[in-house]
Design an enzyme around this catalytic site. Structure first.
Site, PDB file in Angstrom:
ATOM      1  N   GLN A   4       0.885  -1.162   0.000  1.00  0.00           N
ATOM      2  CA  GLN A   4       0.000   0.000   0.000  1.00  0.00           C
ATOM      3  C   GLN A   4       0.922   1.211   0.000  1.00  0.00           C
ATOM      4  O   GLN A   4       1.704   1.388   0.936  1.00  0.00           O
ATOM      5  CB  GLN A   4      -0.902  -0.030   1.232  1.00  0.00           C
ATOM      6  CG  GLN A   4      -1.881  -1.188   1.188  1.00  0.00           C
ATOM      7  CD  GLN A   4      -2.335  -1.609   2.573  1.00  0.00           C
ATOM      8  OE1 GLN A   4      -1.516  -1.956   3.409  1.00  0.00           O
ATOM      9  NE2 GLN A   4      -3.627  -1.584   2.803  1.00  0.00           N
ATOM     10  N   GLY A  14      -4.042   3.303   1.555  1.00  0.00           N
ATOM     11  CA  GLY A  14      -4.200   2.457   2.735  1.00  0.00           C
ATOM     12  C   GLY A  14      -2.922   2.229   3.525  1.00  0.00           C
ATOM     13  O   GLY A  14      -2.905   1.441   4.464  1.00  0.00           O
ATOM     14  N   GLN A  15      -1.831   2.922   3.150  1.00  0.00           N
ATOM     15  CA  GLN A  15      -0.570   2.756   3.883  1.00  0.00           C
ATOM     16  C   GLN A  15      -0.696   3.390   5.269  1.00  0.00           C
ATOM     17  O   GLN A  15      -1.006   4.576   5.375  1.00  0.00           O
ATOM     18  CB  GLN A  15       0.582   3.418   3.104  1.00  0.00           C
ATOM     19  CG  GLN A  15       1.957   3.165   3.705  1.00  0.00           C
ATOM     20  CD  GLN A  15       3.094   3.752   2.856  1.00  0.00           C
ATOM     21  OE1 GLN A  15       2.874   4.639   2.026  1.00  0.00           O
ATOM     22  NE2 GLN A  15       4.291   3.264   3.067  1.00  0.00           N
ATOM     23  N   THR A  16      -0.498   2.596   6.321  1.00  0.00           N
ATOM     24  CA  THR A  16      -0.651   3.120   7.680  1.00  0.00           C
ATOM     25  C   THR A  16       0.696   3.489   8.303  1.00  0.00           C
ATOM     26  O   THR A  16       0.765   4.418   9.084  1.00  0.00           O
ATOM     27  CB  THR A  16      -1.374   2.100   8.585  1.00  0.00           C
ATOM     28  OG1 THR A  16      -0.745   0.831   8.455  1.00  0.00           O
ATOM     29  CG2 THR A  16      -2.834   1.986   8.217  1.00  0.00           C
ATOM     30  N   VAL A  17       1.749   2.738   7.977  1.00  0.00           N
ATOM     31  CA  VAL A  17       3.092   3.098   8.433  1.00  0.00           C
ATOM     32  C   VAL A  17       3.838   3.650   7.213  1.00  0.00           C
ATOM     33  O   VAL A  17       4.023   2.924   6.231  1.00  0.00           O
ATOM     34  CB  VAL A  17       3.853   1.874   9.000  1.00  0.00           C
ATOM     35  CG1 VAL A  17       5.270   2.257   9.382  1.00  0.00           C
ATOM     36  CG2 VAL A  17       3.117   1.295  10.196  1.00  0.00           C
ATOM     37  N   HIS A  20       6.778  -1.093   2.856  1.00  0.00           N
ATOM     38  CA  HIS A  20       6.773  -2.481   3.313  1.00  0.00           C
ATOM     39  C   HIS A  20       5.914  -3.332   2.391  1.00  0.00           C
ATOM     40  O   HIS A  20       4.819  -2.948   2.019  1.00  0.00           O
ATOM     41  CB  HIS A  20       6.317  -2.611   4.766  1.00  0.00           C
ATOM     42  CG  HIS A  20       5.004  -1.967   5.103  1.00  0.00           C
ATOM     43  ND1 HIS A  20       4.822  -0.600   5.191  1.00  0.00           N
ATOM     44  CD2 HIS A  20       3.793  -2.516   5.381  1.00  0.00           C
ATOM     45  CE1 HIS A  20       3.563  -0.339   5.521  1.00  0.00           C
ATOM     46  NE2 HIS A  20       2.917  -1.486   5.631  1.00  0.00           N
ATOM     47  N   HIS A  58       3.949  -6.743   2.202  1.00  0.00           N
ATOM     48  CA  HIS A  58       3.393  -7.853   2.973  1.00  0.00           C
ATOM     49  C   HIS A  58       3.561  -9.132   2.163  1.00  0.00           C
ATOM     50  O   HIS A  58       3.241  -9.163   0.969  1.00  0.00           O
ATOM     51  CB  HIS A  58       1.878  -7.662   3.191  1.00  0.00           C
ATOM     52  CG  HIS A  58       1.520  -6.518   4.078  1.00  0.00           C
ATOM     53  ND1 HIS A  58       1.397  -6.643   5.435  1.00  0.00           N
ATOM     54  CD2 HIS A  58       1.251  -5.220   3.796  1.00  0.00           C
ATOM     55  CE1 HIS A  58       1.049  -5.473   5.965  1.00  0.00           C
ATOM     56  NE2 HIS A  58       0.964  -4.587   4.979  1.00  0.00           N
TER      57      HIS A  58
END
Ligand SMILES: [Zn+2]
Length: 161
Positions: A86, A92-95, A99, A101
């Site tokens: 993301q 939708g990238q939260t951090v 990264h 997944h």
């Protein structure tokens, strides 16, 4: 490229989760996996977007991620896998630290094959430090890191390509 003070992937504790490294990248076991074997591949230094990698680094990223995936397939006796990035908050990238997944999959591991994405979203919607977020214990994390570290080393010795 440097560490960022408020970034969980730049925090010194992240080293406890690292089971493989190549070039500028680490593979880490997810402290809150949505399925067994759910890992992340991240740059060691703070890079927010895949657009922040050079083409050479991008090549390393993908090759390393495939090696990590092979390790996960073997270790978790999986026959498939999901990869997801993301990139940016609106995606939708939260951090905000790049990264990938990697989620190994086995037949009938979820009611519907595509449920992994809603699970990923639900898990990420819970605050990182929330007590409601299911997390591995330190012993469980140490166990997975040790097992995967050895498995990654074994695969490397067998010659990946
Ligand atoms: Zn970071």
């Amino acid at each position: 490229m440097t560490a960022k003070a408020d970034c969980p992937f730049c925090h010194a504790d992240i080293k406890c989760s690292v089971f493989a490294e190549e070039g500028i990248f680490w593979a880490i076991y997810n402290i809150a996996p949505i399925l067994p074997g759910h890992c992340l591949v991240i740059p060691r230094a703070h890079v927010e977007s895949i657009m922040g990698l050079s083409e050479e680094e991008l090549g390393q990223f993908v090759v390393f991620a495939r090696r990590v995936t092979k390790t996960l397939l073997k270790t978790f006796d999986a026959s498939g896998f999901d990869w997801a990035i993301q990139d940016a908050q609106e995606a939708g990238q939260t951090v905000p630290h790049l990264h990938l997944h990697i989620i190994p999959r086995t037949p009938n591991d979820l009611p519907n094959e595509s449920d992994w994405y809603s699970r990923l979203e639900q898990r990420q919607a819970q605050a990182i430090d929330s007590t409601h977020r299911p997390r591995l214990t330190r012993d469980q994390l140490d166990h997975y890191v040790a097992v995967l570290c050895e498995a990654f080393g074994d695969l490397r010795n067998e010659n990946f390509s």
